[in-house]
Design an enzyme around this catalytic site. Sequence first.
Site: not given
Length: 325
Positions: A129, A231
């Site tokens: 990710c 994130h």
Amino acid sequence: MISCAIVGATGLVGSTFLKILEEKHLNIDKYVLFASKNSKGKVIKFMGEDYIVEELTEDSFDNNRFNYALFSAGADTSKKFSPIAIKNGCVVIDNSSAFRMQDDVPLVVPEVNIQKAFENNGIIANPNCSTIQAVVVLNALKEYGIKRIIYNTYQAVSGAGYKGLIDLEENTSKKFPYKIVDNCLPHIDVFLENGYTKEEVKMIEETKKILDNQDLKITATCVRVPVKNSHSESINIEFEKEFDILDVRQKLNLSDGIVVLDEISRNIYPINTFSNGKDDVFVGRIRRDFSVKNGLNLWCVADNIRKGAASNAVQILEKLLERNA
Ligand code: NAP
């Protein structure tokens, strides 16, 4: 008739696959949802219908049952069941780290290297990710010749699956080594002998593979922060060539999958709650690094479950379907 297996359909990434597939209405006639034996028989609403979750077994792919499979059930499950799926004529798009660094497995981010997906040998790997959002940005600036990258990440607990979310919501430390509430943990995945974490090494090696440049100098520090989702990354880049900062902004603005949010006079920069639920990579705080020649700093935020996992995989599937139509 085109059929697709969703492996890990009860997980954070798997349930997001379902959400995105509902949004996109791909040209797929049949889906079957799989998870572990703990979820066998569980009913999941999908596309307005009740789907009964099947236990994934060695017979699940028999008789060329599927054309495609989206896997998000951890590396061990991928290692065991992907070869069985492939033997049965299925193309696997895998979210785990099991095959990412294998030479014969393309590691694909559609905005960067979709062509590689068309050269697959049965498996296409979805990158980590934190790598996905970074390479979307780096690819937009590759004309300047990337020399060195310094990554510092601020990664949400959802990156560790449902158990990570529970640690934040219930103030426990069942998933993480310490309570994540009130703490930043410079520790994602396991520590390696060289002092780095596996997450940091994944970012370094996957970036080189996707940007197709083994000479890149890259270092990384990955940190888990007490944030539910999306994130954030501070990326420092040293280029070979000189750049104009307005040109950098324009390149980012014109690139697929990137939205620039950068108006500091109005406190506009990417934040998690804005990025949640979206598929773009948001970029801001774009500024020159005055400490080196041709240095740039920026801040990027993306939904790790969507662009960092499920949407990236579904985008790959969409492109394969378009090509084979
Ligand atoms: P999660 O919420 O813990 O879900 C795990 C899923 O895997 C569940 O559906 C689980 O089924 C299933 N599963 C576990 N063992 C299985 C088995 N033996 N056979 C079949 N299914 C099995 O985890 P997640 O966050 O969705 O992550 C799943 C994968 O995606 C991991 O490989 C992870 O590294 C990768 N990934 C995650 C992220 C992220 O940001 N979270 C990003 C990129 C990649 P049960 O419900 O039945 O246990």
